[in-house]
Design an enzyme around this catalytic site. Sequence first.
Site, PDB file in Angstrom:
ATOM      1  N   ASP A  11      33.520  42.267  42.097  1.00 51.48           N
ATOM      2  CA  ASP A  11      33.026  42.204  43.471  1.00 51.48           C
ATOM      3  C   ASP A  11      32.309  43.526  43.707  1.00 51.48           C
ATOM      4  OD1 ASP A  11      32.672  42.361  46.205  1.00 51.48           O
ATOM      5  OD2 ASP A  11      34.762  41.922  46.720  1.00 51.48           O
ATOM      6  N   HIS A  18      33.961  39.887  53.482  1.00 50.75           N
ATOM      7  CA  HIS A  18      34.288  39.603  52.068  1.00 50.75           C
ATOM      8  C   HIS A  18      33.918  38.175  51.663  1.00 50.75           C
ATOM      9  CE1 HIS A  18      36.582  43.218  50.946  1.00 50.75           C
ATOM     10  NE2 HIS A  18      37.135  43.207  52.149  1.00 50.75           N
ATOM     11  N   ASP A  53      32.881  37.515  44.462  1.00 50.10           N
ATOM     12  CA  ASP A  53      32.972  37.943  43.063  1.00 50.10           C
ATOM     13  C   ASP A  53      31.866  37.334  42.217  1.00 50.10           C
ATOM     14  OD1 ASP A  53      35.802  39.379  42.515  1.00 50.10           O
ATOM     15  OD2 ASP A  53      35.929  37.986  44.199  1.00 50.10           O
ATOM     16  N   TYR A  90      28.951  44.446  52.485  1.00 50.65           N
ATOM     17  CA  TYR A  90      30.349  44.809  52.672  1.00 50.65           C
ATOM     18  C   TYR A  90      31.000  45.095  51.321  1.00 50.65           C
ATOM     19  CZ  TYR A  90      34.617  45.748  54.790  1.00 50.65           C
ATOM     20  OH  TYR A  90      35.713  46.448  55.193  1.00 50.65           O
ATOM     21  N   GLY A 103      33.540  53.368  27.028  1.00 52.45           N
ATOM     22  CA  GLY A 103      33.949  52.673  25.801  1.00 52.45           C
ATOM     23  C   GLY A 103      34.438  51.244  25.953  1.00 52.45           C
ATOM     24  N   ASP A 131      38.598  33.281  43.847  1.00 51.34           N
ATOM     25  CA  ASP A 131      38.459  34.358  44.836  1.00 51.34           C
ATOM     26  C   ASP A 131      39.642  34.315  45.790  1.00 51.34           C
ATOM     27  OD1 ASP A 131      37.333  36.565  46.089  1.00 51.34           O
ATOM     28  OD2 ASP A 131      36.125  35.356  47.456  1.00 51.34           O
ATOM     29  N   LYS A 132      39.988  35.501  46.309  1.00 48.95           N
ATOM     30  CA  LYS A 132      41.090  35.671  47.258  1.00 48.95           C
ATOM     31  C   LYS A 132      42.447  35.314  46.666  1.00 48.95           C
ATOM     32  CE  LYS A 132      37.941  36.799  50.282  1.00 48.95           C
ATOM     33  NZ  LYS A 132      36.928  37.391  49.357  1.00 48.95           N
ATOM     34  N   TYR A 228      45.326  49.959  47.469  1.00 44.66           N
ATOM     35  CA  TYR A 228      44.577  48.719  47.640  1.00 44.66           C
ATOM     36  C   TYR A 228      43.083  48.978  47.689  1.00 44.66           C
ATOM     37  CZ  TYR A 228      42.767  44.357  49.331  1.00 44.66           C
ATOM     38  OH  TYR A 228      42.061  43.194  49.445  1.00 44.66           O
ATOM     39  N   LYS A 231      41.203  42.579  45.318  1.00 45.00           N
ATOM     40  CA  LYS A 231      42.367  41.760  44.987  1.00 45.00           C
ATOM     41  C   LYS A 231      42.327  41.125  43.615  1.00 45.00           C
ATOM     42  CE  LYS A 231      46.276  39.936  45.668  1.00 45.00           C
ATOM     43  NZ  LYS A 231      47.491  40.611  45.440  1.00 45.00           N
ATOM     44  N   SER A 242      39.867  17.659  21.037  1.00 41.34           N
ATOM     45  CA  SER A 242      40.108  17.732  19.581  1.00 41.34           C
ATOM     46  C   SER A 242      41.137  18.794  19.201  1.00 41.34           C
ATOM     47  CB  SER A 242      38.807  18.018  18.817  1.00 41.34           C
ATOM     48  OG  SER A 242      37.733  17.313  19.362  1.00 41.34           O
ATOM     49  N   TYR A 347      47.554  46.163  51.812  1.00 41.41           N
ATOM     50  CA  TYR A 347      47.024  47.196  52.691  1.00 41.41           C
ATOM     51  C   TYR A 347      48.170  48.116  53.110  1.00 41.41           C
ATOM     52  CZ  TYR A 347      42.207  45.703  53.261  1.00 41.41           C
ATOM     53  OH  TYR A 347      40.894  45.434  53.036  1.00 41.41           O
TER      54      TYR A 347
HETATM   55  P1  13P Z   1      38.323  40.497  48.040  1.00 42.08           P
HETATM   56  O1  13P Z   1      39.423  40.979  47.116  1.00 42.08           O
HETATM   57  O2  13P Z   1      37.800  39.159  47.620  1.00 42.08           O
HETATM   58  O3  13P Z   1      37.271  41.539  48.183  1.00 42.08           O
HETATM   59  O4  13P Z   1      38.960  40.221  49.465  1.00 42.08           O
HETATM   60  C1  13P Z   1      39.589  41.263  50.129  1.00 42.08           C
HETATM   61  C2  13P Z   1      40.154  40.906  51.469  1.00 42.08           C
HETATM   62  O5  13P Z   1      40.876  41.691  52.001  1.00 42.08           O
HETATM   63  C3  13P Z   1      39.829  39.631  52.107  1.00 42.08           C
HETATM   64  O6  13P Z   1      40.502  39.465  53.317  1.00 42.08           O
HETATM   65  P1  13P Z   2      39.929  14.303  21.796  1.00 46.70           P
HETATM   66  O1  13P Z   2      40.342  13.570  20.571  1.00 46.70           O
HETATM   67  O2  13P Z   2      38.615  15.007  21.680  1.00 46.70           O
HETATM   68  O3  13P Z   2      41.007  15.246  22.278  1.00 46.70           O
HETATM   69  O4  13P Z   2      39.682  13.177  22.952  1.00 46.70           O
HETATM   70  C1  13P Z   2      40.697  12.580  23.669  1.00 46.70           C
HETATM   71  C2  13P Z   2      40.193  12.266  25.063  1.00 46.70           C
HETATM   72  O5  13P Z   2      39.262  12.850  25.532  1.00 46.70           O
HETATM   73  C3  13P Z   2      40.919  11.314  25.900  1.00 46.70           C
HETATM   74  O6  13P Z   2      40.662  11.554  27.282  1.00 46.70           O
HETATM   75 MG    MG Z   3      35.377  41.850  48.642  1.00 51.52          MG
HETATM   76 MG    MG Z   4      36.903  38.563  45.892  1.00 56.93          MG
END
Ligand code: 13P
Ligand code: 13P
Ligand code: MG
Ligand code: MG
Length: 364
Positions: A11, A18, A53, A90, A103, A131-132, A228, A231, A242, A347
């Site tokens: 974010d 937000h 995000d 924001y 790194g 999100d959230k 804080y 989140k 498969s 918070y």
């Molecule tokens: P975010 O972690 O998505 O930024 O949200 C923070 C928040 O306090 C929303 O109420």
């Molecule tokens: P797979 O053999 O690819 O797992 O398929 C099974 C299937 O999708 C049944 O919904």
């Molecule tokens: Mg945010």
């Molecule tokens: Mg977020």
Amino acid sequence: MKTTVSIIKADIGSVGGHAVTHQALKDKCNENLSKAVEDGLLSDFYITNCGDDIDMIMTHTNGVDNTEVHELAFNTFMEGAEIAKGLKLYGAGQDLLSDTFSGNIKGMGPGSAEMEFEERGADPVFAYCCDKTEPGAFNLPIFKMFADPFNTAGLVIDPKLHGGFEFEVYDVIENKKVTLACPDEMYDLLALIGSTGRYVIKNVYRRSDGEIAATISTDRLNLMAGKYIGKDDPVALVRAQSGFPAGGETTEPFSFPHLVSGWMRGSHNGPLMPVAESDARPVRFDGPPRVLGLGFQVCNAKLVGPIDMFADPAFDEARKTATLAANYMRRHGPFEPHRLPSEEMEYTSLPGVMEKLEGRFEDM
Ligand code: 13P
Ligand code: 13P
Ligand code: MG
Ligand code: MG
């Protein structure tokens, strides 16, 4: 040659508080990642956002924890944050804990989920972005996908899944990890992962051959920063078909909008609502918490798709249930269990109150 799928997310600023990131930030990501494809560092990418995000879903052949890929993601978010500051968005640069890359992106703020595998004849991979909420929000759905036969019919009827899966679980408070195998150690696993704020599923492996099946971002920003700031809204990568759960067995757990923490100020519990990309816009009391699902086929390290998995009327009932649960939880106002227990409050308003009243508490 093996293919790597990496989601790196952050974010870095949003519109409407937000609510939702800005297109200019996604454009910057698109520009930088396009150049990285031209330069040969990346094979392909898809950029989406869940609320505030930005999720950069990237494919390449450099393996997980690749310094250049991490640096590209970090610098892209840094440049995006500058644009966000210019627009006075924001929380501009909200998730970036450092000014300079050192790194590996782990511990620097952005969340990451990466897996490397030998491509099969057809290789479906699903990205789930939230999100959230917090990383532990994935414990229940990931458990259901890979260990619950009432969710995943393949565990019972497909010989390739019948041996079960191993779950690598992080203790994000003590910085320790443990691996538990299902079905044998299912009750031990549940004893841990039911505590979603502390024990978080990081990776899932197929027991028969150790093949990676799922990986989740477990980065907990507030624990890294010591206070804080955001989140830790998580992402997950899940392989399907498969010998893995079918695509529809990976979406099925989200038909139950379970309660997760992270709503409003990171301090409330609420239902995780599965939504289409176009509805990943948490605006009611900054929520309710959301998850979007994208289904890809990975082909020679390129992304075919995506299909917007929750843009489907079959999930309408889950959204309705989530709205009902949101109404019910909201009526508790500042009371638990809507508000998180004080020790998990994100918070600092509660400690502030405690400080203020300290001298007024008397022995009884
Ligand atoms: P975010 O972690 O998505 O930024 O949200 C923070 C928040 O306090 C929303 O109420
Ligand atoms: P797979 O053999 O690819 O797992 O398929 C099974 C299937 O999708 C049944 O919904
Ligand atoms: Mg945010
Ligand atoms: Mg977020």
